[in-house]
Design a protein around this motif. Sequence first.
Motif, PDB file in Angstrom:
ATOM      1  N   SER A 289      96.747  74.749  24.038  1.00  0.00           N
ATOM      2  CA  SER A 289      97.418  75.967  23.569  1.00  0.00           C
ATOM      3  C   SER A 289      97.578  76.039  22.063  1.00  0.00           C
ATOM      4  O   SER A 289      98.208  76.964  21.560  1.00  0.00           O
ATOM      5  N   SER A 290      97.011  75.074  21.336  1.00  0.00           N
ATOM      6  CA  SER A 290      97.099  75.135  19.873  1.00  0.00           C
ATOM      7  C   SER A 290      96.257  76.305  19.361  1.00  0.00           C
ATOM      8  O   SER A 290      95.250  76.673  19.967  1.00  0.00           O
ATOM      9  N   LYS A 336      99.015  80.257  31.975  1.00  0.00           N
ATOM     10  CA  LYS A 336      99.973  80.567  33.039  1.00  0.00           C
ATOM     11  C   LYS A 336     100.960  79.420  33.252  1.00  0.00           C
ATOM     12  O   LYS A 336     102.063  79.619  33.735  1.00  0.00           O
ATOM     13  N   SER A 337     100.516  78.219  32.946  1.00  0.00           N
ATOM     14  CA  SER A 337     101.363  77.028  33.006  1.00  0.00           C
ATOM     15  C   SER A 337     100.723  75.993  32.090  1.00  0.00           C
ATOM     16  O   SER A 337      99.748  76.280  31.402  1.00  0.00           O
ATOM     17  N   GLU A 342      94.086  81.489  32.157  1.00  0.00           N
ATOM     18  CA  GLU A 342      93.297  82.626  32.619  1.00  0.00           C
ATOM     19  C   GLU A 342      92.583  83.254  31.435  1.00  0.00           C
ATOM     20  O   GLU A 342      93.157  83.380  30.345  1.00  0.00           O
ATOM     21  N   ALA A 343      91.338  83.633  31.663  1.00  0.00           N
ATOM     22  CA  ALA A 343      90.547  84.309  30.632  1.00  0.00           C
ATOM     23  C   ALA A 343      90.311  85.749  31.051  1.00  0.00           C
ATOM     24  O   ALA A 343      89.967  86.024  32.204  1.00  0.00           O
ATOM     25  N   TYR A 344      90.477  86.662  30.123  1.00  0.00           N
ATOM     26  CA  TYR A 344      90.185  88.081  30.335  1.00  0.00           C
ATOM     27  C   TYR A 344      89.071  88.468  29.370  1.00  0.00           C
ATOM     28  O   TYR A 344      89.172  88.235  28.161  1.00  0.00           O
ATOM     29  N   LEU A 345      87.993  89.030  29.929  1.00  0.00           N
ATOM     30  CA  LEU A 345      86.860  89.425  29.103  1.00  0.00           C
ATOM     31  C   LEU A 345      86.547  90.892  29.334  1.00  0.00           C
ATOM     32  O   LEU A 345      86.598  91.384  30.474  1.00  0.00           O
ATOM     33  N   LYS A 346      86.185  91.581  28.271  1.00  0.00           N
ATOM     34  CA  LYS A 346      85.820  92.994  28.351  1.00  0.00           C
ATOM     35  C   LYS A 346      84.386  93.155  27.855  1.00  0.00           C
ATOM     36  O   LYS A 346      84.025  92.634  26.791  1.00  0.00           O
ATOM     37  N   LEU A 347      83.567  93.833  28.633  1.00  0.00           N
ATOM     38  CA  LEU A 347      82.222  94.160  28.153  1.00  0.00           C
ATOM     39  C   LEU A 347      81.966  95.643  28.329  1.00  0.00           C
ATOM     40  O   LEU A 347      82.463  96.269  29.266  1.00  0.00           O
ATOM     41  N   ARG A 348      81.184  96.192  27.414  1.00  0.00           N
ATOM     42  CA  ARG A 348      80.972  97.638  27.372  1.00  0.00           C
ATOM     43  C   ARG A 348      79.493  97.953  27.552  1.00  0.00           C
ATOM     44  O   ARG A 348      78.681  97.656  26.666  1.00  0.00           O
TER      45      ARG A 348
END
Length: 370
Positions: A289-290, A336-337, A342-348
Amino acid sequence: MALGKVSVNNLNLGQGAVTEIERYFLFIGPAPKNVGKLLPLDTQSDLDVQLGVPASDLKTQVQAARLNGGDRWAGVAAPIADDITWQDALEHATRSYSVEGVVITSPVTTAAELSAMHDAAIELSNRLGRRVFIAAATPGIAPEQNWSAYVTEQKAIVDGLAAPRVMPVPQLHGNNLGVLAGRLANAAVSVADSPMRVATGAVLGLGSEPIDQEGVPLPSAVLSQLDAARFSVPQSYPDYPGVFWGDGNMLDAPGSDFQVIENLRVVDKAARRVRILLIQRVADRRLNSSPNSMATATTALMAPLRQMAKTVNFAGQQFPGEIEPPKDGDVVLVWKSKTAVEAYLKLRPLNCPKDLTANIALDLSPDDSE
C-alpha cells in the motif's frame, strides 16, 4: 566471524509475452470420422482425411471458416456423434486447449439450449478463468415454410433470453456460422473490428441463396427482422457488389454493454492479460500500500491497455489500435484488507460508424468571377 559468500539469482520480472488465444476457435459438431478426438487444423489440413469424405455439418462450417479466415487461420475441431454431446466435447477440449470462441454447428431450436451454452461459458470462466464466447447455429428455412413463419419461429428461440456470451447465427445459406467464424478469426483485422466492416472485403464461399415454399428469395426485410431479434446475418448493399455481414449480435439485454461481439472481445482480451499480471503478484510484498508500490503496480496493469491502444501510421493513414490510449485514473487499486486488493480498469473502444448519412445541398449563388 564469517566466510564470504556470493550468489547470483535470476529475477523473473514478468516482462515476457503472453500466448495469444484470440482468433483461435473450437469447432464442435457431427462428423463421420475421428469422433471423440481433438483435431488441430490450419490452412494446410486435409479436411477429407481429418473429418471424413462425406459432407458433414462440422466439415461444412470448418471449410467456410478456413476460407474466410485468411492465411493464418487455425483452430481445433471436435467431431461428435449421437453418444457424445457438445458439453462432453467442450469438457474434453478444455483440458488441452485454450480458445477464444466455441463454434457449435448442430442447430439449436429452443431457448433452453442457448441458455445451456451460456451457462457452459460462465462455468468455464468460474472454474478455469477462461473467457469464451459461443457461436451457435439456428436452423435455416425449411422447404415447407414461408418467410413470415420462419421469422416467427426464429424469434421464439431467443425471446426473453439473456445470454451475453452467446451469438446465434441462422444457417440461412447452410454455412453462415462457418463464414462468420472465419471472418472473426481473420488476422488481417483486430478483435475490435465488427464483422460488419466492409473494408475487410466480401464474405467468401457463402452457400446458395435460400428460398421459401413459394420460391421467394431471401428478402432484405427478413434479414432486418432477424438482426433486430439479435441474430447475426449477412447483408448486401444495392448497386454495390458482394455480400457482407451485419453486426455480430450477442444475446445481451437491451441497454447493456455487450450487445455486439467486438465489445466483448476487447474486454476479454484485456482481462486475459491482466489476469496473468495479477497471478504473478500473488503474495509478492513488492505490491503493497505504499505510494511507490501503488504507482508501480498501476503502471504495470496499464501496460496491456497501452499495448492494445498502439496505432500505426503508414502511407499517410492511421491504423488505430483496438482501444483508445488509457489515461490517468483508468486503473485504480483499492486495498480491501491487508491481504486483499481490487483493481478497477477502464478501457474505451474507438467510435466506429455503422450508420452513415450524407446530406447534399445545391449552391445556386451567382459566381463572383463572372
